[in-house]
Design a protein around this motif. Structure first.
Motif, PDB file in Angstrom:
ATOM      1  N   LEU A 172       1.006  -1.162   0.051  1.00 34.89           N
ATOM      2  CA  LEU A 172       0.017   0.103   0.018  1.00 34.89           C
ATOM      3  C   LEU A 172       0.988   1.034  -0.025  1.00 34.89           C
ATOM      4  O   LEU A 172       1.807   1.306   0.819  1.00 34.89           O
ATOM      5  N   VAL A 173       0.494   2.120  -0.766  1.00 34.81           N
ATOM      6  CA  VAL A 173       1.502   3.412  -0.965  1.00 34.81           C
ATOM      7  C   VAL A 173       0.641   4.599  -0.849  1.00 34.81           C
ATOM      8  O   VAL A 173      -0.445   4.800  -1.442  1.00 34.81           O
ATOM      9  N   VAL A 174       0.880   5.426   0.174  1.00 36.61           N
ATOM     10  CA  VAL A 174       0.023   6.560   0.818  1.00 36.61           C
ATOM     11  C   VAL A 174       0.853   7.775   0.540  1.00 36.61           C
ATOM     12  O   VAL A 174       1.548   8.003   1.737  1.00 36.61           O
ATOM     13  N   PRO A 175       0.960   8.731  -0.269  1.00 41.42           N
ATOM     14  CA  PRO A 175       1.608   9.885  -0.232  1.00 41.42           C
ATOM     15  C   PRO A 175       1.078  10.956   0.413  1.00 41.42           C
ATOM     16  O   PRO A 175      -0.370  10.925   0.612  1.00 41.42           O
ATOM     17  N   ALA A 176       1.853  11.674   0.752  1.00 38.54           N
ATOM     18  CA  ALA A 176       1.321  12.980   1.639  1.00 38.54           C
ATOM     19  C   ALA A 176       1.360  14.152   0.584  1.00 38.54           C
ATOM     20  O   ALA A 176       0.377  14.924   0.720  1.00 38.54           O
ATOM     21  N   GLY A 177       1.664  13.920  -0.749  1.00 38.89           N
ATOM     22  CA  GLY A 177       1.646  15.157  -1.586  1.00 38.89           C
ATOM     23  C   GLY A 177       2.662  16.098  -1.496  1.00 38.89           C
ATOM     24  O   GLY A 177       3.276  16.356  -0.711  1.00 38.89           O
ATOM     25  N   PRO A 178       2.785  16.868  -2.826  1.00 35.72           N
ATOM     26  CA  PRO A 178       4.028  17.980  -2.810  1.00 35.72           C
ATOM     27  C   PRO A 178       3.570  19.340  -2.331  1.00 35.72           C
ATOM     28  O   PRO A 178       2.163  19.352  -2.119  1.00 35.72           O
ATOM     29  N   LEU A 179       4.408  20.093  -2.191  1.00 37.69           N
ATOM     30  CA  LEU A 179       4.132  21.645  -1.971  1.00 37.69           C
ATOM     31  C   LEU A 179       3.231  21.862  -3.506  1.00 37.69           C
ATOM     32  O   LEU A 179       3.543  21.459  -4.487  1.00 37.69           O
TER      33      LEU A 179
END
Ligand code: GLY
Ligand code: MN
Ligand code: MN
Length: 518
Positions: free
Chosen positions: A74-81
């Motif tokens: 499972l891959v859960v990114p925070a997101g970029p600026l």
């Protein structure tokens, strides 16, 4: 890093367009400068912080997710600026699913990715099916060029950022450098399950780099892309669904957000006389609330609605550039987002001059009664949809008593009718938490058709909106919009109104305005 390398400057029309943003940079490029900038700094503090109070709760949340997807990565990114304009970014806010699973709040951590690596059933974290690792870009040392040259990540520009050891200590979660290890962590052994590959599920549309990495890996390993979209959507759904019931720590955060929001409304009450004097009085109200949001919390949970007079009948009025006139009401819908990123969502409709007129009070009382009916059914065992039904039935009854319905009450309430919804076209409730409209990807069976459970937090927000141009109602109603919104926690035997300390009834509001304005 998008800084032009001074060693290799180009100019004129040959210069790549993406480099030109740095044409105003006059940073020296001499070796002497670089060497001096990277030296003579006190050593960074390497003592480790204690574990965050949220850490054990976040571990439980990860465990819940792990249960749903054994054997899968499972891959859960925070997101970029996110760019606001040109080279100016918005303040960073991670994706709410990432914040939930890590416990990380404000400012943490652009580009980070949480990866759940599957292990043999029951041998993972807390007896789950995965081991989770947080990949991010730790703070660069003061002897590095990044320290003073990178305006997005360098400590000289944006202040200290966490090291790998620091976040590991705070979160009780293994950490690793994303530049060195993330690509492998996401793609290693991935592939078509039928061919012995490992299935990846990705929280899509959060971080384009992760999307590209996973898509490329899928294409290269004969994974069906259409099916993958469905599998990814199930992960987004699960991330919403595990947030439907708040844990103890989250409830505390909701209380913090609600209290800060109530404090913001006190400032709104104080600001009303100045708002009347100002040509854009709604902005005065918006600003008074915003000051509290920044002083006590991280930010607003959503753009404030400060809607005076007829603007109150525009459901998402966020221009807030209207006048605030004595004799009108002003609808203020606002919420402070706490540092943990949990937000409140409260609405009050206030008489600008301190006293409701007869018709304003009549409409307000109907909305208050509708809200009361919804509070009655806000308890374990009720369905979420019952909240709306209870509120809307009261509103339909009042509209009927006032002679506004073009058909009988019974006909209006039937599925074939619904004429009363002209004046209350929105829902009465939504879940509330890290997102103002929380858990939005949950299945209908668990949301609208779901059964209320202790720990659920949602709004109850009926309203009535009679637009100035609404020829279906007598003139006295036109230009009146009223909404009343409170934040509710379901308990074992009923509910508590988390925002009960903010006056609600017309009499209480009039007395409160007087007291606040002294
Ligand atoms: N302020 C957005 C809402 O009430 O849902
Ligand atoms: Mn709301
Ligand atoms: Mn609201």
């Amino acid at each position: 890093m998008s800084v032009m390398t001074e060693d290799n400057p180009t100019s004129g029309s040959d210069q790549p367009i993406e480099d030109r943003v740095n044409n105003r940079s006059q940073r020296p490029s001499s070796e002497a400068f670089k060497e001096f900038m990277a030296s003579h700094w006190a050593p960074a503090d390497t003592s480790l912080p204690p574990e965050d109070a949220v850490a054990p709760f976040a571990a439980q949340r990860r465990r819940k997710l792990s249960e749903r997807f054994p054997g899968e990565r499972l891959v859960v990114p925070a997101g970029p600026l996110k760019v606001r304009s040109n080279d100016t970014d918005y303040r960073f806010r991670p994706h709410s699913g990432f914040a939930h699973l890590t416990g990380l709040g404000l400012d943490h951590e652009p580009d980070a990715v949480l990866v759940f690596e599957p292990v043999a059933d029951g041998t993972g974290d807390d007896g789950g099916n995965h081991r989770a690792t947080l990949y991010f870009r730790p703070m660069a040392g003061r002897d590095s060029e990044e320290f003073y040259s990178n305006a997005r990540t360098g400590e000289f520009w944006i202040g200290p950022r966490p090291t790998l050891a620091e976040l590991q200590a705070r979160l009780g979660l293994p950490t690793a450098h994303m530049d060195e290890k993330l690509e492998d962590a996401i793609t290693e052994n991935a592939g078509n399950q039928a061919l012995g590959g490992l299935r990846i599920r990705l929280l899509r549309d959060v971080d384009l780099n992760c999307d590209a990495l996973v898509d490329t890996s899928r294409i290269n390993t004969a994974v069906d892309l259409e099916e993958s979209d469905r599998l990814d959507a199930e992960l987004a759904e699960a991330l919403s669904e595990i947030r439907l019931v708040k844990d103890e720590w989250e409830v505390e955060q909701m209380r913090t957000a609600v209290q800060a929001t109530i404090n913001g409304f006190h400032q709104v009450a104080k600001a009303l006389p100045r708002a009347v004097e100002h040509k854009r009085g709604e902005r005065v109200v918006e600003g008074a609330f915003f000051a509290r949001a920044r002083e006590e919390g991280n930010d607003l949970g959503y753009d404030t609605i400060a809607a005076s007079g007829n603007n109150a009948t525009v459901l998402h009025w966020i221009h807030n550039n209207g006048q605030v006139n004595a004799g009108d009401m002003i609808l203020v819908d606002a919420g402070v987002e706490a540092d943990s990123l949990y937000t409140a969502d409260i609405t009050r409709t206030l008489p600008v001059n301190g006293t409701y007129s007869e018709v304003q009070r009549k409409v307000y009382q109907a909305v208050l009664d509708a809200q009361g009916a919804a509070f009655e059914v806000a308890k374990p065992g009720s369905r979420f949809r019952d909240l709306h039904q209870a509120a809307i039935t009261v509103l339909a009854q009042r509209l009927d008593e006032w002679g506004l319905l073009p058909v009988s009450l019974e006909e209006a309430l039937s599925d074939e009718g619904q004429q009363h919804r002209r004046w209350m076209p929105h829902g009465t409730s939504h879940h509330l938490g890290l997102d103002v409209h929380d858990c939005a990807q949950a299945k209908r069976e668990l949301y609208l058709d779901g059964v209320l459970e202790p720990g659920m937090v949602f709004t109850i927000e009926p309203g009535l909106y009679f637009k100035a141009e609404d020829l279906a109602v007598p003139e006295e109603y036109r230009g009146i919009g009223v909404r009343l919104e409170d934040d509710v926690l379901v308990t074992e035997d009923g509910c508590v109104n988390l925002s009960a300390d903010l006056p609600r009834s017309p009499d209480e509001i009039e007395a409160w305005l007087k007291a606040q304005q002294g």
